[in-house]
Design a protein around this motif. Structure first.
Motif, PDB file in Angstrom:
ATOM      1  N   ALA A  87       0.860  -1.180   0.000  1.00  0.00           N
ATOM      2  CA  ALA A  87       0.000   0.000   0.000  1.00  0.00           C
ATOM      3  C   ALA A  87       0.892   1.224   0.000  1.00  0.00           C
ATOM      4  O   ALA A  87       2.066   1.153   0.382  1.00  0.00           O
ATOM      5  CB  ALA A  87      -0.925   0.002   1.218  1.00  0.00           C
ATOM      6  N   LYS A  88       0.338   2.342  -0.458  1.00  0.00           N
ATOM      7  CA  LYS A  88       1.136   3.550  -0.578  1.00  0.00           C
ATOM      8  C   LYS A  88       1.423   4.148   0.803  1.00  0.00           C
ATOM      9  O   LYS A  88       0.516   4.377   1.589  1.00  0.00           O
ATOM     10  CB  LYS A  88       0.366   4.576  -1.435  1.00  0.00           C
ATOM     11  N   GLY A  89       2.690   4.380   1.084  1.00  0.00           N
ATOM     12  CA  GLY A  89       3.060   5.037   2.319  1.00  0.00           C
ATOM     13  C   GLY A  89       3.456   6.472   2.053  1.00  0.00           C
ATOM     14  O   GLY A  89       3.043   7.057   1.058  1.00  0.00           O
ATOM     15  N   TYR A  90       4.287   7.030   2.920  1.00  0.00           N
ATOM     16  CA  TYR A  90       4.680   8.428   2.753  1.00  0.00           C
ATOM     17  C   TYR A  90       5.796   8.556   1.721  1.00  0.00           C
ATOM     18  O   TYR A  90       5.834   9.502   0.953  1.00  0.00           O
ATOM     19  CB  TYR A  90       5.147   8.980   4.103  1.00  0.00           C
ATOM     20  N   GLY A  91       6.709   7.571   1.698  1.00  0.00           N
ATOM     21  CA  GLY A  91       7.856   7.682   0.796  1.00  0.00           C
ATOM     22  C   GLY A  91       7.835   6.660  -0.321  1.00  0.00           C
ATOM     23  O   GLY A  91       8.851   6.390  -0.931  1.00  0.00           O
ATOM     24  N   GLY A  92       6.679   6.066  -0.600  1.00  0.00           N
ATOM     25  CA  GLY A  92       6.609   5.042  -1.633  1.00  0.00           C
ATOM     26  C   GLY A  92       5.806   3.865  -1.116  1.00  0.00           C
ATOM     27  O   GLY A  92       5.140   3.965  -0.078  1.00  0.00           O
ATOM     28  N   ASP A  93       5.864   2.741  -1.850  1.00  0.00           N
ATOM     29  CA  ASP A  93       5.079   1.584  -1.440  1.00  0.00           C
ATOM     30  C   ASP A  93       5.677   0.919  -0.202  1.00  0.00           C
ATOM     31  O   ASP A  93       6.893   0.803  -0.076  1.00  0.00           O
ATOM     32  CB  ASP A  93       5.022   0.564  -2.585  1.00  0.00           C
ATOM     33  N   VAL A  94       4.782   0.515   0.703  1.00  0.00           N
ATOM     34  CA  VAL A  94       5.182  -0.305   1.836  1.00  0.00           C
ATOM     35  C   VAL A  94       4.727  -1.723   1.516  1.00  0.00           C
ATOM     36  O   VAL A  94       3.539  -1.957   1.301  1.00  0.00           O
ATOM     37  CB  VAL A  94       4.525   0.181   3.144  1.00  0.00           C
ATOM     38  N   VAL A  95       5.679  -2.647   1.412  1.00  0.00           N
ATOM     39  CA  VAL A  95       5.353  -4.031   1.071  1.00  0.00           C
ATOM     40  C   VAL A  95       5.418  -4.863   2.343  1.00  0.00           C
ATOM     41  O   VAL A  95       6.422  -4.814   3.059  1.00  0.00           O
ATOM     42  CB  VAL A  95       6.332  -4.593   0.016  1.00  0.00           C
ATOM     43  N   ILE A  96       4.350  -5.582   2.621  1.00  0.00           N
ATOM     44  CA  ILE A  96       4.357  -6.397   3.830  1.00  0.00           C
ATOM     45  C   ILE A  96       3.972  -7.833   3.496  1.00  0.00           C
ATOM     46  O   ILE A  96       3.354  -8.123   2.480  1.00  0.00           O
ATOM     47  CB  ILE A  96       3.400  -5.859   4.917  1.00  0.00           C
ATOM     48  N   MET A  97       4.371  -8.734   4.386  1.00  0.00           N
ATOM     49  CA  MET A  97       4.034 -10.148   4.284  1.00  0.00           C
ATOM     50  C   MET A  97       3.151 -10.464   5.487  1.00  0.00           C
ATOM     51  O   MET A  97       3.510 -10.170   6.629  1.00  0.00           O
ATOM     52  CB  MET A  97       5.326 -10.959   4.326  1.00  0.00           C
ATOM     53  N   VAL A  98       1.952 -10.990   5.219  1.00  0.00           N
ATOM     54  CA  VAL A  98       1.013 -11.300   6.290  1.00  0.00           C
ATOM     55  C   VAL A  98       0.874 -12.817   6.390  1.00  0.00           C
ATOM     56  O   VAL A  98       0.617 -13.483   5.386  1.00  0.00           O
ATOM     57  CB  VAL A  98      -0.366 -10.669   6.019  1.00  0.00           C
ATOM     58  N   GLY A  99       1.049 -13.335   7.583  1.00  0.00           N
ATOM     59  CA  GLY A  99       0.841 -14.764   7.811  1.00  0.00           C
ATOM     60  C   GLY A  99      -0.486 -14.978   8.523  1.00  0.00           C
ATOM     61  O   GLY A  99      -0.744 -14.365   9.562  1.00  0.00           O
ATOM     62  N   ILE A 100      -1.377 -15.793   7.924  1.00  0.00           N
ATOM     63  CA  ILE A 100      -2.680 -16.062   8.538  1.00  0.00           C
ATOM     64  C   ILE A 100      -2.759 -17.561   8.811  1.00  0.00           C
ATOM     65  O   ILE A 100      -2.542 -18.366   7.904  1.00  0.00           O
ATOM     66  CB  ILE A 100      -3.826 -15.593   7.616  1.00  0.00           C
ATOM     67  N   ASN A 101      -3.033 -17.940  10.066  1.00  0.00           N
ATOM     68  CA  ASN A 101      -2.959 -19.358  10.432  1.00  0.00           C
ATOM     69  C   ASN A 101      -4.277 -20.067  10.123  1.00  0.00           C
ATOM     70  O   ASN A 101      -5.242 -19.465   9.633  1.00  0.00           O
ATOM     71  CB  ASN A 101      -2.544 -19.528  11.898  1.00  0.00           C
ATOM     72  N   ALA A 102      -4.320 -21.367  10.413  1.00  0.00           N
ATOM     73  CA  ALA A 102      -5.455 -22.195  10.021  1.00  0.00           C
ATOM     74  C   ALA A 102      -6.744 -21.756  10.715  1.00  0.00           C
ATOM     75  O   ALA A 102      -7.849 -21.999  10.213  1.00  0.00           O
ATOM     76  CB  ALA A 102      -5.148 -23.663  10.336  1.00  0.00           C
ATOM     77  N   ASP A 103      -6.649 -21.094  11.870  1.00  0.00           N
ATOM     78  CA  ASP A 103      -7.844 -20.628  12.582  1.00  0.00           C
ATOM     79  C   ASP A 103      -8.400 -19.337  11.979  1.00  0.00           C
ATOM     80  O   ASP A 103      -9.399 -18.818  12.470  1.00  0.00           O
ATOM     81  CB  ASP A 103      -7.514 -20.373  14.060  1.00  0.00           C
ATOM     82  N   GLY A 104      -7.738 -18.780  10.990  1.00  0.00           N
ATOM     83  CA  GLY A 104      -8.192 -17.523  10.407  1.00  0.00           C
ATOM     84  C   GLY A 104      -7.735 -16.306  11.194  1.00  0.00           C
ATOM     85  O   GLY A 104      -8.312 -15.229  11.058  1.00  0.00           O
ATOM     86  N   ASN A 105      -6.715 -16.474  12.024  1.00  0.00           N
ATOM     87  CA  ASN A 105      -6.160 -15.325  12.748  1.00  0.00           C
ATOM     88  C   ASN A 105      -4.797 -14.951  12.169  1.00  0.00           C
ATOM     89  O   ASN A 105      -4.084 -15.807  11.636  1.00  0.00           O
ATOM     90  CB  ASN A 105      -5.989 -15.665  14.234  1.00  0.00           C
TER      91      ASN A 105
END
Lengths: 177, 230
Positions: A87-105
């Motif tokens: 997503a667009k941040g202040y100085g350019g794109d912020v790239v993140i990695m999201v880990g979602i477990n089997a419980d949906g959290n």
């Protein structure tokens, strides 16, 4: 002879230099491209393992199109999914990695690429304590800033970028068949 | 050329013809990469390497390249070297690539490199051009590191943080805490306005150092005139 020096020589010399440089680049690329690709895949797998430690290996999920989401991977042993979103941040794109477990959290998130202002936005994207507040939140609904997670004072744009990227990842997660 | 002159060619870039503070070239990467001392070292090393290589090649080709197309020729050679360096760094030192980020490809548009090709390498021999490139590059690195040190200590309270990205043998998260954490850092120093402020102060200091009257050497003014742009 005068024409040669004035008109043709510059063309020939510049063309020759371009050909030689192009050749050198092609040769270097030939050697380095496979190594770079291998390193990129290894780095991505390491980041996936970091946000979803229980997973053994990952395979990509095709056919999910959510704006900002560049890759969706699920764990082969059913431990959950690891999603790359930006997503667009202040100085350019912020790239993140999201880990979602089997419980949906949300298991954990890491910022893989960012160019936020040092000393201001970096307090958000470079701060494991700030990012840790995402751990354990439910990925069933989009998150709301200042309700589910706190924004960092004076770094609202960077805080918003992180939550927007996480919400894109959540949307993608809910589309996984 | 005598060895004395060779030494002069080499040391010119440090202060007397410092690319950033005296020639005022490459100010954009200077402001952008001097937020941390370690960024300055990384950028300086990469730029020095490209500068030496491009100076050698351009000096070797100086009799072949026609005057009308010299700038496109220089740019092609420089861009070629930068791309090769970038691919090699990406493949074999990925940590350095992460640390330098976008500044590595930006070396192409660094005026210091084109400036030295035009001002020096196109008129001098290979050895002198290599020395000039090395001296100018080290002067650039020195300036960036000093500027980065001031900005980082005032702006973040630390020194040399991120150096572990350049030298993998250092522990991860390496940083020297200079100001106690109880003091709020002057965050403005890490952003553009602080950069311009420190830049101005350093230019003033360099001008003072190069132009102040010398007490003992009577021949100093003549020497300075000789060392200027020929």
């Amino acid at each position: 002879m005068n024409n040669w020096n004035r008109i043709w020589k510059p063309i020939v010399v510049l063309s020759l230099i371009c050909v030689v440089v192009t050749g050198a680049l092609a040769a270097t690329n030939e050697v380095t491209a496979p190594i770079i690709e291998e390193a990129t895949i290894a780095a991505e797998n390491a980041a996936r393992a970091e946000v979803l430690p229980e997973a053994d290996s990952f395979s990509p999920v095709e056919g999910i199109t959510v704006e900002g989401v560049s890759a969706v991977y699920t764990a082969d042993n059913g431990a959950g999914a690891a999603i790359t979103a930006s997503a667009k941040g202040y100085g350019g794109d912020v790239v993140i990695m999201v880990g979602i477990n089997a419980d949906g959290n949300i298991e954990g998130i890491t910022v893989t690429q960012q160019t936020e202002t040092k000393g201001i936005g970096s307090n958000v994207v470079d701060n494991p304590e700030y990012l840790a507040q995402y751990s354990g939140l439910s990925a069933a609904e989009p998150l709301v800033l200042n309700e589910d997670v706190d924004a960092r004072t004076s770094a609202t744009v960077s805080s918003t970028a992180v939550i927007n990227a996480v919400n894109a990842a959540i949307e993608a997660y809910n589309q996984i068949p | 050329m005598s060895s004395n002159n060779k030494l002069k060619v080499f040391t010119n870039g440090f202060l007397k013809e410092n690319p950033v503070l005296v020639l005022v070239l490459g100010t954009c990467p200077t402001l952008a990469t001097s937020t941390m001392a370690s960024n300055g070292i990384g950028m300086g090393l990469a730029a020095t390497f490209v500068l030496v290589c491009s100076n050698i090649v351009i000096s070797a080709l100086r009799k072949i390249i026609p005057n009308q197309v010299r700038i496109p020729c220089y740019i092609t050679v420089i861009a070629g070297f930068v791309s090769v360096v970038q691919m090699l760094v990406k493949a074999f030192v990925p940590a350095l690539d992460t640390a330098l980020g976008v500044y590595l490809p930006l070396i192409v548009v660094n005026c210091i490199i084109l400036g030295r090709a035009e001002m020096f390498a196109s008129k001098n021999g290979i050895v002198d051009s290599a020395l000039d490139g090395l001296g100018m590059g080290l002067g650039f690195m020195l300036t960036l590191t000093i500027m980065g040190t001031i900005r980082e200590i005032l702006g973040s309270g630390t020194w040399m943080s991120g150096l572990d990205g350049l030298f993998p043998f250092l522990p991860e998260g390496f940083a020297i805490q200079v100001l106690p954490e109880s003091i709020d850092p002057f965050t403005i120093m890490t952003s553009a306005p602080g950069g311009f402020f420190i830049f101005g102060v350093m230019m003033a200091a360099a001008t003072w150092l190069t132009t102040r009257p010398k007490k003992e050497k009577a021949s100093a003014p003549a020497e300075a005139a000789e060392g200027g742009n020929a």
